[in-house]
Each structure stands twice: as C-alpha cells, then as structure tokens.
Design a protein around this motif. Structure first.
Motif, short mmCIF file in Angstrom:
data_model
loop_
_atom_site.label_atom_id
_atom_site.label_comp_id
_atom_site.label_asym_id
_atom_site.label_seq_id
_atom_site.Cartn_x
_atom_site.Cartn_y
_atom_site.Cartn_z
N MET A 239 0.82 -1.21 0.00
CA MET A 239 0.00 0.00 0.00
C MET A 239 0.86 1.26 0.00
N LYS A 240 1.94 1.24 0.73
CA LYS A 240 2.83 2.40 0.77
C LYS A 240 3.35 2.72 -0.64
N GLU A 241 3.81 1.71 -1.36
CA GLU A 241 4.33 1.94 -2.71
C GLU A 241 3.23 2.42 -3.64
N PHE A 242 2.05 1.84 -3.55
CA PHE A 242 0.95 2.25 -4.42
C PHE A 242 0.53 3.68 -4.14
N ARG A 243 0.42 4.04 -2.85
CA ARG A 243 -0.04 5.39 -2.51
C ARG A 243 1.01 6.44 -2.88
N GLU A 244 2.24 6.21 -2.48
CA GLU A 244 3.28 7.23 -2.67
C GLU A 244 3.63 7.42 -4.14
N SER A 245 3.45 6.41 -4.96
CA SER A 245 3.76 6.52 -6.38
C SER A 245 2.59 7.07 -7.19
N SER B 172 -4.08 -12.39 -1.59
CA SER B 172 -3.63 -12.09 -0.23
C SER B 172 -3.48 -10.58 -0.04
N ALA B 173 -2.26 -10.07 0.12
CA ALA B 173 -2.08 -8.62 0.27
C ALA B 173 -2.71 -7.86 -0.89
N GLY B 174 -2.61 -8.40 -2.09
CA GLY B 174 -3.22 -7.77 -3.26
C GLY B 174 -4.73 -7.71 -3.17
N ALA B 175 -5.33 -8.66 -2.46
CA ALA B 175 -6.78 -8.64 -2.23
C ALA B 175 -7.14 -7.66 -1.13
N ILE B 176 -6.37 -7.67 -0.06
CA ILE B 176 -6.68 -6.84 1.10
C ILE B 176 -6.70 -5.35 0.75
N ILE B 177 -5.76 -4.88 -0.07
CA ILE B 177 -5.68 -3.45 -0.36
C ILE B 177 -6.87 -2.96 -1.17
N LEU B 178 -7.61 -3.86 -1.80
CA LEU B 178 -8.77 -3.44 -2.60
C LEU B 178 -10.00 -3.15 -1.74
N GLY B 179 -9.95 -3.55 -0.45
CA GLY B 179 -11.09 -3.34 0.44
C GLY B 179 -11.11 -1.97 1.09
N ALA B 180 -12.04 -1.80 2.04
CA ALA B 180 -12.21 -0.51 2.70
C ALA B 180 -11.07 -0.20 3.67
N LYS B 181 -10.65 -1.22 4.45
CA LYS B 181 -9.57 -1.07 5.42
C LYS B 181 -8.56 -2.19 5.21
N ILE B 182 -7.30 -1.92 5.55
CA ILE B 182 -6.24 -2.91 5.31
C ILE B 182 -5.65 -3.48 6.60
N LEU C 286 1.06 4.07 8.27
CA LEU C 286 0.10 4.21 9.35
C LEU C 286 -1.34 4.41 8.89
N ASP C 287 -1.56 4.48 7.60
CA ASP C 287 -2.90 4.72 7.06
C ASP C 287 -3.58 3.38 6.81
N ASN C 288 -4.70 3.14 7.47
CA ASN C 288 -5.43 1.87 7.31
C ASN C 288 -6.41 1.85 6.15
N ASP C 289 -6.55 2.95 5.43
CA ASP C 289 -7.52 2.99 4.33
C ASP C 289 -7.05 2.18 3.14
N GLY C 290 -7.96 1.35 2.62
CA GLY C 290 -7.69 0.63 1.39
C GLY C 290 -8.20 1.42 0.19
N LEU C 291 -8.19 0.78 -0.98
CA LEU C 291 -8.66 1.45 -2.19
C LEU C 291 -10.18 1.48 -2.28
N ASN C 292 -10.84 0.73 -1.42
CA ASN C 292 -12.30 0.79 -1.28
C ASN C 292 -13.03 0.50 -2.59
N LEU C 293 -12.55 -0.51 -3.31
CA LEU C 293 -13.19 -0.91 -4.55
C LEU C 293 -14.28 -1.96 -4.32
N LEU C 294 -14.50 -2.30 -3.05
CA LEU C 294 -15.51 -3.31 -2.71
C LEU C 294 -16.63 -2.68 -1.90
N LYS C 295 -16.92 -1.43 -2.20
CA LYS C 295 -17.90 -0.63 -1.49
C LYS C 295 -17.47 -0.50 -0.04
#
Length: 232
Positions: free
Chosen positions: A103-109, A129-139, A151-160
């Motif tokens: 998530m850090k790499e995805f967000r910062e880039s 696994s990790a690739g699935a978790i980041i698509l949810g609301a929280k990680i 420190l940010d628990n927010d995911g990409l929230n693609l699963l409503k």
C-alpha cells in the motif's frame, strides 16, 4: 468513499499456493483473450527471498493452466506507468506479500489512483492475499510486520464498504467478529482455498471452502462455493 462500479470484475484469493487458488486462477485466466496480456505486480514481495523468482512462478502457473499464449509484463517500479500504459493490458494481477509495503508503494507513487481508474473501466483485476486486502475498505486485517512505517489503514475501497481478510482459519472467527464491530464495517474472511469473483457488484464464492462474512452488528454469514452475495 469509493463506490464499486457495476462493471468491475475483481478476483480475490485468500492466499496459499498455486494449487489452493487454482479454481479462481482458472476463472481469471479464462477472462483474458487468446494471445492477450496482463500486468503482473509482485512488489509486495520486495525484500523477500521469493521476489527474484516471481517471474518463474507466474510462468509456472500459466503452464499449469495451459495458457502459455498469454504474455505478461512484471511491474517493479509503479512510477513507470501511466493510465495509457495500463490500458494496453487485458488484466492486472497483484500478488501477495506484505500489505503495508504494498500500500505504501501504491499510494506514494500514485499508482493507487491509476489502479482505481483501470478497475472501474471494467477490465479484470486479480488480488492475491495482500493484493486482495488493499482493494477493500480497510487494510488492518492481517498480521504483517509494518517495517515500512505505513500508518494509514484505508484501502482502495473498490468493494464498497467491505474489507477483506486472507489466510483465514476457523479459530480466527472471534477476532474478525470483533474487528467488524470495532470498525463498524463488514468484513469478508477468506480461507486459503477460497476465492471470490466480483462481477456487476455481485460476489460469487469459488474454490473448495466457503467465505465468512461478519457484520458490524456481530452477525456471521457463511457462503459455500457457488453461493453469491450482492454488494449493493
């Protein structure tokens, strides 16, 4: 809050090895046309001994599913791509590893925004696994070491409003029931033999084990392979 696009086609794996996820993997590869291509993202493994062999592992899976007609490009630097680059691929596959570092790499880039655009275009996206978790609301649904200080628990929230937990075991039930009530969010828990296909905002369970849903009200629902759940 990011609402799921009704055209999204998302594949989520509970983790494990290529044999445990083979049912879901077949559905994913079948969504890619003959002679097509996908972008493989193994960067959640960065620093792990398996990272240098990620390409060989993916080649092995394609051979296992008799889809050597498919080409893939392995992404090492998320900064190297823009949305036009991504749209050249028929699908994206995000592998497992450390959820915090991914998530850090995805967000910062800025790659996270590109991924949301790509997913909402209707093209298939696979998260393991990790690739699935980041698509949810929280990680914060895993036990990965946070060595990168994200420190940010927010995911990409693609699963409503839903979050995802992977590598689930029966003894984890109370933990994730409490997680759902504490976070006031529903969570879907996946065994390593469980896969989800999300198409037109409907979840289908595939694999050999069910998925477990805990609601913020403390309710538990079990969906066996073949069962469905609407995200609307």
């Amino acid at each position: 809050m990011q609402n799921i696009n009704k055209d999204n086609k998302i594949y989520l794996s509970g983790g494990g090895n290529e044999h445990q996820s083979s049912t879901l993997d077949k559905f994913f590869f079948d969504s890619i046309p003959q002679g097509g291509s996908f972008l493989y993202i193994p960067i959640a493994l960065r620093g792990h001994k398996l990272f240098p062999t990620a390409n060989l592992w993916m080649n092995g899976i394609l051979e296992m599913h008799k889809r050597t007609d498919i080409e893939f490009e392995t992404l090492d630097n998320p900064l190297s791509k823009n949305i036009n680059d991504l749209e050249k691929f028929d699908a994206i596959y995000i592998g497992g590893g450390n959820t915090w570092s991914l998530m850090k790499e995805f967000r910062e880039s800025g790659f996270s925004e590109l991924l949301v655009q790509y997913c909402n275009s209707g093209r298939p996206v696979y998260g393991g696994s990790a690739g699935a978790i980041i698509l949810g609301a929280k990680i914060n649904t895993h036990d990965d070491k946070n060595e990168v200080g994200w420190l940010d628990n927010d995911g990409l929230n693609l699963l409503k409003k839903y979050s995802i937990a992977c590598h689930f075991k029966d003894e984890d039930g109370e933990r994730f029931k409490n997680w759902a009530t504490d976070n006031n969010l529903p969570i879907i828990c996946l065994f390593e033999e469980t896969g989800l296909i999300i198409n037109n905002a409907e979840i289908e369970c595939v694999g050999t084990k069910p998925f477990i849903l805990y609601t913020p009200q403390g309710e538990k629902f079990v969906k066996a392979p073949g069962g469905t759940l609407s995200l609307l």
